[in-house]
Design an enzyme around this catalytic site. Structure first.
Site, PDB file in Angstrom:
ATOM      1  N   PHE A 259       0.863  -1.181   0.000  1.00  0.00           N
ATOM      2  CA  PHE A 259       0.000   0.000   0.000  1.00  0.00           C
ATOM      3  C   PHE A 259       0.897   1.228   0.000  1.00  0.00           C
ATOM      4  O   PHE A 259       1.743   1.386   0.879  1.00  0.00           O
ATOM      5  CB  PHE A 259      -0.938   0.037   1.218  1.00  0.00           C
ATOM      6  CG  PHE A 259      -1.896   1.187   1.135  1.00  0.00           C
ATOM      7  CD1 PHE A 259      -3.081   1.071   0.407  1.00  0.00           C
ATOM      8  CD2 PHE A 259      -1.611   2.406   1.732  1.00  0.00           C
ATOM      9  CE1 PHE A 259      -3.959   2.153   0.291  1.00  0.00           C
ATOM     10  CE2 PHE A 259      -2.474   3.487   1.617  1.00  0.00           C
ATOM     11  CZ  PHE A 259      -3.652   3.354   0.898  1.00  0.00           C
TER      12      PHE A 259
ATOM     13  N   LYS B 182       3.256  10.112   8.153  1.00  0.00           N
ATOM     14  CA  LYS B 182       2.582   9.623   9.371  1.00  0.00           C
ATOM     15  C   LYS B 182       3.199  10.157  10.670  1.00  0.00           C
ATOM     16  O   LYS B 182       2.957  11.303  11.021  1.00  0.00           O
ATOM     17  CB  LYS B 182       2.539   8.091   9.360  1.00  0.00           C
ATOM     18  CG  LYS B 182       1.544   7.536   8.331  1.00  0.00           C
ATOM     19  CD  LYS B 182       1.241   6.087   8.568  1.00  0.00           C
ATOM     20  CE  LYS B 182       0.324   5.483   7.520  1.00  0.00           C
ATOM     21  NZ  LYS B 182      -1.075   5.778   7.723  1.00  0.00           N
TER      22      LYS B 182
ATOM     23  N   ASP C  83       9.356   2.506   1.283  1.00  0.00           N
ATOM     24  CA  ASP C  83       8.200   3.205   1.818  1.00  0.00           C
ATOM     25  C   ASP C  83       8.213   2.977   3.328  1.00  0.00           C
ATOM     26  O   ASP C  83       7.800   1.926   3.819  1.00  0.00           O
ATOM     27  CB  ASP C  83       6.917   2.666   1.176  1.00  0.00           C
ATOM     28  CG  ASP C  83       5.672   3.369   1.711  1.00  0.00           C
ATOM     29  OD1 ASP C  83       5.760   3.971   2.796  1.00  0.00           O
ATOM     30  OD2 ASP C  83       4.618   3.297   1.055  1.00  0.00           O
TER      31      ASP C  83
END
Ligand SMILES: Cc1ncc(COP(=O)(O)O)c(C=O)c1O
Length: 397
Positions: free
Chosen positions: A138, A252, A223
């Site tokens: 993702f 995040k 990532d």
């Protein structure tokens, strides 16, 4: 306003893109959040791995207050000190030489995709544009990051997706070797797949990917949006594997709740991103950067939090393993640090709701994987409280 009215306005005025819990959160302190009826919850979601320092960490709040009074935004046509200081701190604590700032994870992935293509075209002067990504990954919701996300369910109805991506199974080195060709410019991979079900690759996987990249002169891009900022027990996930990437995307936990994303990169890989080739109005704005710098400094101070993540992560996994021994519907417990998944052979939705009733926020991904990613400041006692409640819920099934 009473909660039912707030929820009714939410349904009326907000687009229907999320299936949300019927809960309005109004306040947070540390590991706790409070709803509009004054109920208290222990938060094992952390805004999806964002509130790594807990909610409203005093040092981050003060940094935001001070910066908000001084300067909140200036264009990237000018320099600003919080941005420079944050870049310096990230570089000093990672493999990287340079940072580029944006506002979210998906934008960081877009920047990484653009960096890789520019590097190949402008620096190597080769016709390389293809990026290899992993099944179950993702990477975000904007079109490039969405296409990098090798899960067709997220593409459905948004086609045509962006050309130039090739998907291979996760944790499968021969498949990557087979997929590399003269057009490959980069490999993009999560050190641990988060949304894909907390999938931890075999030891040596990143090292083998690094070797493939070196052999073929292609970029290794990680990532670290979910795994970064201490989540796995080290500042970045790659540190567990003793390798360094060429590029890492972060977001995040970087801003402790202030929206900010970044790519950090070696000087070599960043060469193609010349003035005018990429940008962002808000990216690296002083307010977000002040919050991120205070977060990073707090996280790194004496390494306390990161050490606690390793210890508490181990304890959490052990206790979940005990539950697995008792209940045959639990297939596997896996994770790293405080990014932990428990895969069931039944949907996890009802368990999430049952936890909510007991005052615990947890998450479920891929329908059957309960995912736990509490603030890194969580205590062993708070972990025990959740596991005890889970035990009781499981007994009643
Ligand atoms: C590994 C990973 N990459 C990218 C993203 C996208 O980040 P954002 O939602 O900030 O765009 C996410 C979000 O869940 C993620 O977990």
């Amino acid at each position: 306003m009473i909660t039912s009215d707030i929820l009714s306005d939410s349904h009326k005025y907000i687009m229907n893109t999320y299936s949300r819990q019927p809960l309005v959160l109004v306040k947070g302190r540390g590991v706790k959040v409070f709803d509009s009826d004054g109920r208290e919850y222990l938060d094992f979601v952390s805004g999806v791995a964002v509130n790594n320092l807990g909610h409203c960490h005093p040092r981050v709040v003060v940094a935001i207050q001070k910066q908000a009074q001084r300067l909140m935004h200036v264009s990237n046509h000018f320099h600003n000190e919080p941005q420079i200081n944050l870049a310096k701190a990230l570089v000093s604590n990672s493999f990287a030489d340079k940072a580029f700032f944006c506002n979210s994870g998906t934008e960081a992935i877009e920047a990484a995709i653009k960096l890789a293509r520019r590097y190949s075209r402008e620096v190597l002067k080769q016709d390389r544009y293809e990026i290899i990504t992993m099944r179950g990954s993702f990477h975000g919701r904007t079109m490039g990051a969405l296409t990098a996300t090798a899960q067709e369910k997220f593409h459905k109805g948004f086609e045509p997706v962006v050309p130039g991506f090739r998907y291979v199974p996760f944790d499968d080195i021969p498949a990557v070797e087979h997929a590399v060709n003269e057009h490959t410019c980069a490999i993009l991979v999560e050190p641990v797949q988060g949304e894909g079900g907390v999938n931890v690759p075999s030891a040596g996987y990143l090292k083998a990917l690094r070797d493939i990249c070196d052999k073929n002169n292609i970029l290794l891009m990680l990532d670290e949006i979910q795994t970064g900022m201490g989540r796995t027990g080290k500042l970045f996930g790659y540190e567990h594997e003793g390798i360094t990437p060429d590029v890492a995307a972060i977001a995040k936990g970087l801003g402790s709740g202030m929206p900010i994303g970044a790519i950090i990169s070696t000087d070599k890989a960043a060469q193609g991103l010349t003035p005018g080739s990429h940008g962002s109005t808000f990216g690296g704005n002083p307010l977000a950067c002040a919050a991120a710098l205070a977060s990073l400094e707090t996280l790194l101070e004496d390494n306390i939090i990161i050490q606690a993540v390793e210890q508490n992560g181990r304890h959490f996994m052990e206790r979940l393993e005990h539950l697995k021994e008792k209940h045959s519907f639990i297939k596997v417990v896996r994770g790293k640090g405080l990014l932990i998944g428990m895969e069931l052979d039944v949907p996890g939705k009802d368990i999430v709701s049952a936890c909510l009733k007991e005052g615990f926020l947890i998450n479920c991904t891929m329908d059957t994987v309960l995912r736990f990613m509490p603030p890194l400041i969580i205590t062993t006692e708070e972990i025990d409280q959740l596991v005890d409640v889970l035990g009781t819920i499981f007994e009643k099934r």
